[in-house]
Design an enzyme around this catalytic site. Sequence first.
Site, PDB file in Angstrom:
ATOM      1  CG  ASP A 160       3.180   4.128   8.424  1.00  0.00           C
ATOM      2  OD1 ASP A 160       2.502   3.397   7.675  1.00  0.00           O
ATOM      3  OD2 ASP A 160       4.416   4.021   8.524  1.00  0.00           O
ATOM      4  CE  LYS A 170       4.760  -0.735   8.424  1.00  0.00           C
ATOM      5  NZ  LYS A 170       4.914  -0.954   6.972  1.00  0.00           N
ATOM      6  N   GLY A 201      11.403   5.895   7.082  1.00  0.00           N
ATOM      7  CA  GLY A 201      11.849   6.612   8.264  1.00  0.00           C
ATOM      8  C   GLY A 201      12.952   7.616   8.028  1.00  0.00           C
ATOM      9  NE  ARG A 211      13.917   8.257 -12.263  1.00  0.00           N
ATOM     10  CZ  ARG A 211      13.394   8.801 -13.359  1.00  0.00           C
ATOM     11  NH1 ARG A 211      13.159   8.043 -14.426  1.00  0.00           N
ATOM     12  NH2 ARG A 211      13.098  10.089 -13.401  1.00  0.00           N
ATOM     13  N   GLY A 232      10.156   7.413   2.446  1.00  0.00           N
ATOM     14  CA  GLY A 232      10.773   8.723   2.290  1.00  0.00           C
ATOM     15  C   GLY A 232       9.876   9.794   1.712  1.00  0.00           C
ATOM     16  N   GLY A 274       4.725   7.264   5.700  1.00  0.00           N
ATOM     17  CA  GLY A 274       4.924   6.777   7.056  1.00  0.00           C
ATOM     18  C   GLY A 274       5.151   7.902   8.035  1.00  0.00           C
ATOM     19  CB  SER A 275       8.255   9.054   9.649  1.00  0.00           C
ATOM     20  OG  SER A 275       8.588   7.701   9.864  1.00  0.00           O
TER      21      SER A 275
END
Length: 304
Positions: A34, A91, A163, A175, A224, A245-246
Amino acid sequence: MSSTLSVPAQAPETGTARVKRGMAEQLKGGVIMDVVTPEQAKIAEDAGAVAVMALERVPADIRKDGGVARMSDPDMIEGIISAVSIPVMAKSRIGHFVEAQVLQSLGVDYIDESEVLTPADEVNHSDKWAFTTPFVCGATNLGEALRRIAEGAAMIRSKGEAGTGNVVEAVRHLRQIKNEIARLRGYDNNELYAAAKELRAPYEIVKEVAELGKLPVVLFSAGGVATPADAALMRQLGAEGVFVGSGIFKSGDPAKRAAAIVKATTFYDDPKIIADASRNLGEAMVGINCDTLPEAERYANRGW
C-alpha cells in the site's frame, strides 16, 4: 506467377478470464504494498515490490479516522501510475461498479473490490466479468472465495484484519481456505454437489477446486502482515504472495522494512535469511489486539 494470401493479424485477447488470471499469475511469489504518495511508490518499487496499491489512506488511518472510506482521488492514482514501472492497483468499494469503471478508465492494472473501504451495496458485489481489468477480492473462507471467482475475480486474497498489524486473522482465514480445499479432495460427485450447496458456490468451480487441489486463481494473503517473519509465515502456510498495508509506512524505517519483507517473502523457507532480514528494522507499527475490536469495526466481516 504465384501469389500468397495475406492472413489478417489476429487481435490479441484482452479481458478474458485466461488473460486476467494470467496477469495475476505474474505476481506470484511477491509483495504488494500500500502506498499513498508517488514517493512511497518509488520506495516500494526500489525495495522489490511486484505491485503497489494506490490509496489515499492506509488501512490503519482509515480505521483511526472512521467515517466513510471511498475510492481515491484520480489525480493521486495517476501520479502513482506515472511514478513507477511496476503494476498499480487501486481500491473500489464493494458493489460500487462505477468506482470500478473510473479506475479502469484511469488505466490501473488491477482493481481491488475491497472491504477496507465502506461497502456501497449490502447485497451485491460488482460484476467483474463486465470489466477488462482484472479484479482482486478478499475472502475469509472457501465459499466466499468461490463466489468472488464466480463473479469474475482473477485473484483472491485471504482478508485478515487490515490496519491492525496483527497477523492472527490472516492466519485464521488462510488456514480456513486451505483446509476447506483439502476437504474437497476426497469427495465424489454427489458429495461435491452437496458441498457446492453448502458453500453457496457453483458446482463447476467446486469440482475444479477439488480436482486441482487449489483455487483456479492466485491466492495471496493480506491483513496484519507487519514483519518479515509474518510474511514468511503466510508463505509457509500456502499463500502465493502477500499484501502489506500499514505495516511498512507506519513503521520506523519504511525502506528497510519493505526490502526485508520482500526478502523474507522470497526466501520464506530459510530461517537464517529471515533472521538476517529481521535485524535492526526499527520500530514496527503499533498493533491492535483483534479480540478487542467491536464487530462493527471488523473489516473482514464486510462482504458475503
